[in-house]
Design a protein around this motif. Structure first.
Motif, PDB file in Angstrom:
ATOM      1  N   ILE A  93       0.764  -1.469  -0.103  1.00 60.68           N
ATOM      2  CA  ILE A  93      -0.049  -0.123  -0.014  1.00 60.68           C
ATOM      3  C   ILE A  93       0.885   1.275   0.038  1.00 60.68           C
ATOM      4  CG2 ILE A  93      -1.510   1.432   1.393  1.00 60.68           C
ATOM      5  CD1 ILE A  93      -2.873  -1.326   2.237  1.00 60.68           C
ATOM      6  N   LEU A  94       0.694   2.249  -0.775  1.00 56.92           N
ATOM      7  CA  LEU A  94       1.110   3.423  -0.909  1.00 56.92           C
ATOM      8  C   LEU A  94       0.092   4.496  -0.302  1.00 56.92           C
ATOM      9  CD1 LEU A  94       2.576   3.816  -4.497  1.00 56.92           C
ATOM     10  CD2 LEU A  94       3.674   2.866  -2.653  1.00 56.92           C
ATOM     11  N   PHE A  95       0.547   4.847   0.920  1.00 56.08           N
ATOM     12  CA  PHE A  95      -0.291   5.986   1.604  1.00 56.08           C
ATOM     13  C   PHE A  95       0.268   7.314   1.448  1.00 56.08           C
ATOM     14  CE2 PHE A  95      -1.424   8.217   5.407  1.00 56.08           C
ATOM     15  CZ  PHE A  95      -2.998   8.268   5.348  1.00 56.08           C
ATOM     16  N   VAL A  96      -0.483   7.892   0.664  1.00 58.14           N
ATOM     17  CA  VAL A  96       0.053   9.171   0.314  1.00 58.14           C
ATOM     18  C   VAL A  96      -0.512  10.476   0.986  1.00 58.14           C
ATOM     19  CG1 VAL A  96       0.349  10.875  -1.676  1.00 58.14           C
ATOM     20  CG2 VAL A  96      -0.009   8.270  -2.173  1.00 58.14           C
ATOM     21  N   ILE A  97       0.301  11.381   1.621  1.00 58.68           N
ATOM     22  CA  ILE A  97      -0.042  12.555   2.094  1.00 58.68           C
ATOM     23  C   ILE A  97       0.677  13.701   1.514  1.00 58.68           C
ATOM     24  CG2 ILE A  97      -0.418  11.261   4.074  1.00 58.68           C
ATOM     25  CD1 ILE A  97       2.439  12.471   5.338  1.00 58.68           C
ATOM     26  N   GLU A  98       0.167  14.844   1.782  1.00 52.17           N
ATOM     27  CA  GLU A  98       1.087  16.317   1.423  1.00 52.17           C
ATOM     28  C   GLU A  98       1.991  16.692   2.205  1.00 52.17           C
ATOM     29  OE1 GLU A  98      -0.347  20.511  -0.189  1.00 52.17           O
ATOM     30  OE2 GLU A  98      -1.877  19.068   0.210  1.00 52.17           O
ATOM     31  N   ALA A  99       3.156  17.029   1.752  1.00 56.86           N
ATOM     32  CA  ALA A  99       4.264  17.313   2.719  1.00 56.86           C
ATOM     33  C   ALA A  99       3.693  18.432   3.748  1.00 56.86           C
ATOM     34  CB  ALA A  99       5.225  17.786   1.707  1.00 56.86           C
ATOM     35  N   MET A 100       4.059  18.139   4.946  1.00 60.80           N
ATOM     36  CA  MET A 100       3.903  19.396   5.936  1.00 60.80           C
ATOM     37  C   MET A 100       2.343  19.516   6.430  1.00 60.80           C
ATOM     38  SD  MET A 100       6.838  19.768   6.221  1.00 60.80           S
ATOM     39  CE  MET A 100       6.752  20.585   7.788  1.00 60.80           C
ATOM     40  N   HIS A 101       1.476  18.215   5.781  1.00 60.34           N
ATOM     41  CA  HIS A 101       0.063  18.547   6.403  1.00 60.34           C
ATOM     42  C   HIS A 101      -0.269  16.984   6.507  1.00 60.34           C
ATOM     43  CE1 HIS A 101      -0.748  22.444   4.658  1.00 60.34           C
ATOM     44  NE2 HIS A 101       0.129  22.142   3.602  1.00 60.34           N
ATOM     45  N   PHE A 102      -0.732  17.135   7.964  1.00 60.94           N
ATOM     46  CA  PHE A 102      -1.247  15.643   8.314  1.00 60.94           C
ATOM     47  C   PHE A 102      -2.683  15.921   9.381  1.00 60.94           C
ATOM     48  CE2 PHE A 102      -1.856  11.993  11.177  1.00 60.94           C
ATOM     49  CZ  PHE A 102      -1.969  10.987  10.156  1.00 60.94           C
ATOM     50  N   ASP A 103      -3.879  15.955   9.021  1.00 58.49           N
ATOM     51  CA  ASP A 103      -4.915  16.512   9.684  1.00 58.49           C
ATOM     52  C   ASP A 103      -5.815  15.038   9.772  1.00 58.49           C
ATOM     53  OD1 ASP A 103      -6.679  15.980   7.453  1.00 58.49           O
ATOM     54  OD2 ASP A 103      -6.303  18.052   6.892  1.00 58.49           O
ATOM     55  N   GLN A 104      -6.941  15.583  10.328  1.00 60.81           N
ATOM     56  CA  GLN A 104      -8.017  14.315  10.781  1.00 60.81           C
ATOM     57  C   GLN A 104      -8.513  13.586   9.530  1.00 60.81           C
ATOM     58  OE1 GLN A 104      -8.891  13.470  13.909  1.00 60.81           O
ATOM     59  NE2 GLN A 104      -7.268  14.767  14.655  1.00 60.81           N
ATOM     60  N   ARG A 105      -8.533  14.205   8.524  1.00 57.48           N
ATOM     61  CA  ARG A 105      -8.991  13.699   7.164  1.00 57.48           C
ATOM     62  C   ARG A 105      -7.856  12.408   6.874  1.00 57.48           C
ATOM     63  NH1 ARG A 105      -9.010  18.228   3.088  1.00 57.48           N
ATOM     64  NH2 ARG A 105      -7.099  18.644   4.567  1.00 57.48           N
ATOM     65  N   ASP A 106      -6.476  12.954   6.826  1.00 60.67           N
ATOM     66  CA  ASP A 106      -5.490  11.815   6.566  1.00 60.67           C
ATOM     67  C   ASP A 106      -5.548  10.618   7.866  1.00 60.67           C
ATOM     68  OD1 ASP A 106      -3.834  12.985   4.698  1.00 60.67           O
ATOM     69  OD2 ASP A 106      -3.745  14.716   6.294  1.00 60.67           O
ATOM     70  N   LEU A 107      -5.813  11.221   9.050  1.00 63.05           N
ATOM     71  CA  LEU A 107      -5.855   9.928  10.106  1.00 63.05           C
ATOM     72  C   LEU A 107      -6.933   9.255   9.985  1.00 63.05           C
ATOM     73  CD1 LEU A 107      -4.659   9.180  12.830  1.00 63.05           C
ATOM     74  CD2 LEU A 107      -6.176  10.851  13.878  1.00 63.05           C
ATOM     75  N   ALA A 108      -8.336   9.657   9.310  1.00 64.53           N
ATOM     76  CA  ALA A 108      -9.360   8.734   9.349  1.00 64.53           C
ATOM     77  C   ALA A 108      -8.898   7.732   8.176  1.00 64.53           C
ATOM     78  CB  ALA A 108     -10.517   9.598   8.624  1.00 64.53           C
ATOM     79  N   ALA A 109      -8.315   8.092   7.036  1.00 62.10           N
ATOM     80  CA  ALA A 109      -7.776   7.393   5.881  1.00 62.10           C
ATOM     81  C   ALA A 109      -6.548   6.039   6.650  1.00 62.10           C
ATOM     82  CB  ALA A 109      -7.256   7.720   4.745  1.00 62.10           C
ATOM     83  N   LEU A 110      -6.208   6.575   7.323  1.00 62.26           N
ATOM     84  CA  LEU A 110      -4.856   5.917   8.071  1.00 62.26           C
ATOM     85  C   LEU A 110      -5.390   4.621   8.866  1.00 62.26           C
ATOM     86  CD1 LEU A 110      -1.810   5.669   8.536  1.00 62.26           C
ATOM     87  CD2 LEU A 110      -1.924   7.116  10.533  1.00 62.26           C
ATOM     88  N   LYS A 111      -6.470   4.955   9.463  1.00 61.30           N
ATOM     89  CA  LYS A 111      -7.068   4.033  10.488  1.00 61.30           C
ATOM     90  C   LYS A 111      -7.731   2.770   9.842  1.00 61.30           C
ATOM     91  CE  LYS A 111      -8.070   7.129  14.374  1.00 61.30           C
ATOM     92  NZ  LYS A 111      -9.319   7.771  14.853  1.00 61.30           N
ATOM     93  N   ILE A 112      -7.950   3.033   8.334  1.00 55.15           N
ATOM     94  CA  ILE A 112      -8.517   1.818   7.634  1.00 55.15           C
ATOM     95  C   ILE A 112      -7.494   0.973   7.128  1.00 55.15           C
ATOM     96  CG2 ILE A 112     -10.608   3.404   7.201  1.00 55.15           C
ATOM     97  CD1 ILE A 112      -9.613   3.491   4.407  1.00 55.15           C
ATOM     98  N   LEU A 113      -6.278   1.239   7.347  1.00 56.19           N
ATOM     99  CA  LEU A 113      -4.965   0.495   6.836  1.00 56.19           C
ATOM    100  C   LEU A 113      -5.144  -0.725   7.333  1.00 56.19           C
ATOM    101  CD1 LEU A 113      -2.405   3.354   6.097  1.00 56.19           C
ATOM    102  CD2 LEU A 113      -3.998   2.352   4.359  1.00 56.19           C
ATOM    103  N   PRO A 114      -4.750  -1.701   6.722  1.00 57.37           N
ATOM    104  CA  PRO A 114      -4.659  -3.130   7.271  1.00 57.37           C
ATOM    105  C   PRO A 114      -3.413  -3.449   8.067  1.00 57.37           C
ATOM    106  CG  PRO A 114      -4.301  -3.378   4.991  1.00 57.37           C
ATOM    107  CD  PRO A 114      -4.881  -1.896   5.218  1.00 57.37           C
ATOM    108  N   LYS A 115      -3.420  -4.126   9.124  1.00 54.24           N
ATOM    109  CA  LYS A 115      -1.904  -4.254   9.606  1.00 54.24           C
ATOM    110  C   LYS A 115      -0.971  -5.350   8.828  1.00 54.24           C
ATOM    111  CE  LYS A 115      -2.851  -1.441  13.025  1.00 54.24           C
ATOM    112  NZ  LYS A 115      -4.054  -0.820  12.605  1.00 54.24           N
TER     113      LYS A 115
END
Length: 297
Positions: A93-115
């Protein structure tokens, strides 16, 4: 010399919140446009596989809609389902974020990633940083949010660090024969991509909200000699939206069709005749039957 004994093939899901550059990343990796882009969030609605084959590897990238937390109609529920389903049976999985930006929307997407799948954090848009030293504390912060396999800063638009990204991805792919012919770049048809090109122009050329209330149906896609003849319909929710898309004396619709036709000609490698209509179909984004016919359900 590469042999079948060490050739690697695998699926790579591209995940992230809307508007972090997932589709741009896919297009630049493939060096060909198959996934539509715009500055507006939530442009991508469908899962699209992009295929890149070299002497050692076949990368099958799975581009997905941005994980949506703002809207709750049937369309967005279906799109979020595409995201979660796309992470099943992938190798990386490539989890893509924008440089210097990590907010609740990113966190919501991060939480659905499989372990149980390696996740590479791709920090995009590093070209926008005036001081690259800003990245170091940000990298440190991000490394604590999830057990990433590795972190790679890139600029998709400028192709910075993309060869390094491919090299890293390869190490996580299984040894396997190619799944697709080496010349294939997507599992989607030209007909499907033609409809997407029209939808992209809606996002780029029409006001902020209207594109989210539209969809595109390709009614006919025919090859007559060397000419591709394409007939398509833009679905809208309200009659005033139809009027805006058509524009004064039909100029806006002509602009949309003209720009989409140029992209289609690059895609098919030949001349295209394109005709586009606009039709009001209220409630389509919440209609199970309409969404099924459009390929969302």
């Amino acid at each position: 010399m590469t042999t079948e004994a060490n050739f690697r093939t695998g699926y790579i899901a591209i995940i992230g919140r809307p508007n972090v550059g997932k589709s741009t990343l896919l297009n630049k990796l493939l060096q060909q446009k198959i996934s539509i882009t715009s500055k507006k969030a939530q442009t991508t609605r469908f899962r699209i596989n992009g295929i890149l084959t070299d002497e050692q590897t076949q990368f099958v990238f799975v581009d997905t809609p941005g994980f949506q937390t703002q809207y709750t109609n049937r369309l967005n529920t279906a799109m979020n389902r595409v995201v979660t389903q796309s992470m099943q049976d992938v190798d990386v999985i490539l989890f893509v974020i924008e440089a210097m930006h990590f907010d609740q929307r990113d966190l919501a997407a991060l939480k659905i990633l499989p372990k149980n799948v390696p996740v590479i954090l791709v920090i995009n848009k590093i070209d926008k940083l005036a001081d690259k030293n800003q990245l170091l504390p940000f990298l440190s912060k991000m490394s604590k949010t999830f057990e990433f396999a590795t972190i790679i800063p890139v600029s998709a638009i400028h192709k910075m660090q993309l060869p390094e990204l491919l090299t890293t991805i390869r190490t996580y792919l299984p040894v396997n024969r190619p799944l697709f012919d080496k010349d294939e770049i997507t599992d989607r048809s030209q007909r499907f991509i033609a409809g997407e090109f029209i939808r992209e122009k809606l996002f780029r050329l029409v006001g902020d909200e209207i594109p989210y209330s539209t969809s595109v149906v390709v009614d006919q896609f025919n090859l007559e000699g060397d000419l591709h003849k394409i007939y398509a319909t833009i679905l809208v929710e309200k009659s005033n939206q139809k009027a805006i898309i058509i524009g004064k004396k039909g100029e806006k619709l002509k602009q949309i069709a003209s720009q989409a036709r140029k992209d289609m000609e690059l895609l098919v490698g030949g001349k295209v005749y394109l005709e586009v209509w606009v039709k009001v179909k209220s409630g389509w984004a919440d209609s199970e039957s309409v969404l099924r016919n459009l390929g969302y359900e």
